[in-house]
Design a protein around this motif. Structure first.
Motif, PDB file in Angstrom:
ATOM      1  N   ASP A  13     -15.404   5.494  -5.425  1.00  0.00           N
ATOM      2  CA  ASP A  13     -16.845   5.774  -5.337  1.00  0.00           C
ATOM      3  C   ASP A  13     -17.339   5.690  -3.902  1.00  0.00           C
ATOM      4  O   ASP A  13     -18.420   5.165  -3.626  1.00  0.00           O
ATOM      5  CB  ASP A  13     -17.634   4.813  -6.235  1.00  0.00           C
ATOM      6  N   GLY A  14     -16.511   6.157  -2.956  1.00  0.00           N
ATOM      7  CA  GLY A  14     -16.904   6.176  -1.559  1.00  0.00           C
ATOM      8  C   GLY A  14     -16.815   4.842  -0.847  1.00  0.00           C
ATOM      9  O   GLY A  14     -17.202   4.723   0.304  1.00  0.00           O
ATOM     10  N   THR A  15     -16.297   3.826  -1.533  1.00  0.00           N
ATOM     11  CA  THR A  15     -16.211   2.487  -0.963  1.00  0.00           C
ATOM     12  C   THR A  15     -14.761   2.027  -0.958  1.00  0.00           C
ATOM     13  O   THR A  15     -14.036   2.243  -1.935  1.00  0.00           O
ATOM     14  CB  THR A  15     -17.042   1.491  -1.811  1.00  0.00           C
ATOM     15  N   ASP A  16     -14.342   1.377   0.121  1.00  0.00           N
ATOM     16  CA  ASP A  16     -12.997   0.812   0.166  1.00  0.00           C
ATOM     17  C   ASP A  16     -12.965  -0.485  -0.619  1.00  0.00           C
ATOM     18  O   ASP A  16     -13.804  -1.362  -0.412  1.00  0.00           O
ATOM     19  CB  ASP A  16     -12.562   0.556   1.611  1.00  0.00           C
ATOM     20  N   ARG A  17     -12.007  -0.569  -1.552  1.00  0.00           N
ATOM     21  CA  ARG A  17     -11.825  -1.770  -2.379  1.00  0.00           C
ATOM     22  C   ARG A  17     -10.412  -2.273  -2.189  1.00  0.00           C
ATOM     23  O   ARG A  17      -9.462  -1.495  -2.190  1.00  0.00           O
ATOM     24  CB  ARG A  17     -12.029  -1.435  -3.870  1.00  0.00           C
ATOM     25  N   THR A  18     -10.268  -3.560  -2.028  1.00  0.00           N
ATOM     26  CA  THR A  18      -8.947  -4.152  -1.880  1.00  0.00           C
ATOM     27  C   THR A  18      -8.446  -4.630  -3.224  1.00  0.00           C
ATOM     28  O   THR A  18      -9.220  -4.886  -4.146  1.00  0.00           O
ATOM     29  CB  THR A  18      -8.965  -5.330  -0.885  1.00  0.00           C
ATOM     30  N   GLY A  19      -7.125  -4.757  -3.320  1.00  0.00           N
ATOM     31  CA  GLY A  19      -6.538  -5.238  -4.551  1.00  0.00           C
ATOM     32  C   GLY A  19      -5.084  -5.583  -4.358  1.00  0.00           C
ATOM     33  O   GLY A  19      -4.526  -5.438  -3.266  1.00  0.00           O
ATOM     34  N   HIS A  20      -4.479  -6.062  -5.433  1.00  0.00           N
ATOM     35  CA  HIS A  20      -3.061  -6.422  -5.427  1.00  0.00           C
ATOM     36  C   HIS A  20      -2.341  -5.466  -6.362  1.00  0.00           C
ATOM     37  O   HIS A  20      -2.706  -5.313  -7.525  1.00  0.00           O
ATOM     38  CB  HIS A  20      -2.872  -7.866  -5.903  1.00  0.00           C
ATOM     39  N   ALA A  21      -1.295  -4.804  -5.837  1.00  0.00           N
ATOM     40  CA  ALA A  21      -0.568  -3.780  -6.584  1.00  0.00           C
ATOM     41  C   ALA A  21       0.835  -4.256  -6.932  1.00  0.00           C
ATOM     42  O   ALA A  21       1.494  -4.906  -6.122  1.00  0.00           O
ATOM     43  CB  ALA A  21      -0.480  -2.511  -5.751  1.00  0.00           C
ATOM     44  N   VAL A  22       1.277  -3.916  -8.137  1.00  0.00           N
ATOM     45  CA  VAL A  22       2.632  -4.241  -8.593  1.00  0.00           C
ATOM     46  C   VAL A  22       3.222  -2.994  -9.250  1.00  0.00           C
ATOM     47  O   VAL A  22       2.598  -2.382 -10.116  1.00  0.00           O
ATOM     48  CB  VAL A  22       2.633  -5.416  -9.593  1.00  0.00           C
ATOM     49  N   THR A  23       4.430  -2.631  -8.828  1.00  0.00           N
ATOM     50  CA  THR A  23       5.137  -1.472  -9.369  1.00  0.00           C
ATOM     51  C   THR A  23       6.003  -1.876 -10.550  1.00  0.00           C
ATOM     52  O   THR A  23       6.659  -2.912 -10.518  1.00  0.00           O
ATOM     53  CB  THR A  23       6.036  -0.850  -8.284  1.00  0.00           C
ATOM     54  N   THR A  24       6.018  -1.019 -11.575  1.00  0.00           N
ATOM     55  CA  THR A  24       6.947  -1.194 -12.690  1.00  0.00           C
ATOM     56  C   THR A  24       7.627   0.144 -12.958  1.00  0.00           C
ATOM     57  O   THR A  24       7.062   1.203 -12.719  1.00  0.00           O
ATOM     58  CB  THR A  24       6.243  -1.663 -13.981  1.00  0.00           C
TER      59      THR A  24
END
Length: 115
Positions: free
Chosen positions: A89-100
């Motif tokens: 939505d036009g905003t940078d959001r941080t997060g934690h990503a995990v691949t499966t």
């Protein structure tokens, strides 16, 4: 990492998709299912940006990786995963990503957005 003969084409397509997602009129439609992620490479320490398709449910984002054996970015989030930034939505959001990877070889990256 060896470079694919298709690397220039991939860069061109990625640039075009990113530009469409940011375009004033069509951007809001494109960005409903496409976002740009930013992450730091686990081996190089370099910052990378790439467009990806996604589905969002609240603070959870699911990124399906098409043709995973031809790509390497998702490997940065194996094991315990790691941080990334998504443009939502036009905003940078941080997060934690995990691949499966499932038994049929399908790869997905699950992102839990930070508060």
């Amino acid at each position: 990492m060896s470079s694919s003969p298709f690397a220039p084409l991939v860069r061109l397509v990625n640039a075009a998709v990113s530009a469409l997602a940011k375009a004033p009129v069509v951007g809001r439609f494109v960005s409903r299912g496409i976002t740009e992620i930013t992450y730091v490479g686990r081996r190089t320490g370099r910052t990378f940006r790439t467009p990806v398709g996604y589905r969002r449910s609240g603070d959870d984002v699911l990124i399906g990786v098409e043709f995973p054996d031809a790509k390497t970015w998702w490997r940065n989030f194996l094991g315990d995963g790691g941080p990334l930034t998504l443009t939502l939505d036009g905003t940078d959001r941080t997060g934690h990503a995990v691949t499966t990877r499932d038994g049929q070889g399908r790869v997905s990256v699950r992102v839990r957005l930070d508060a």
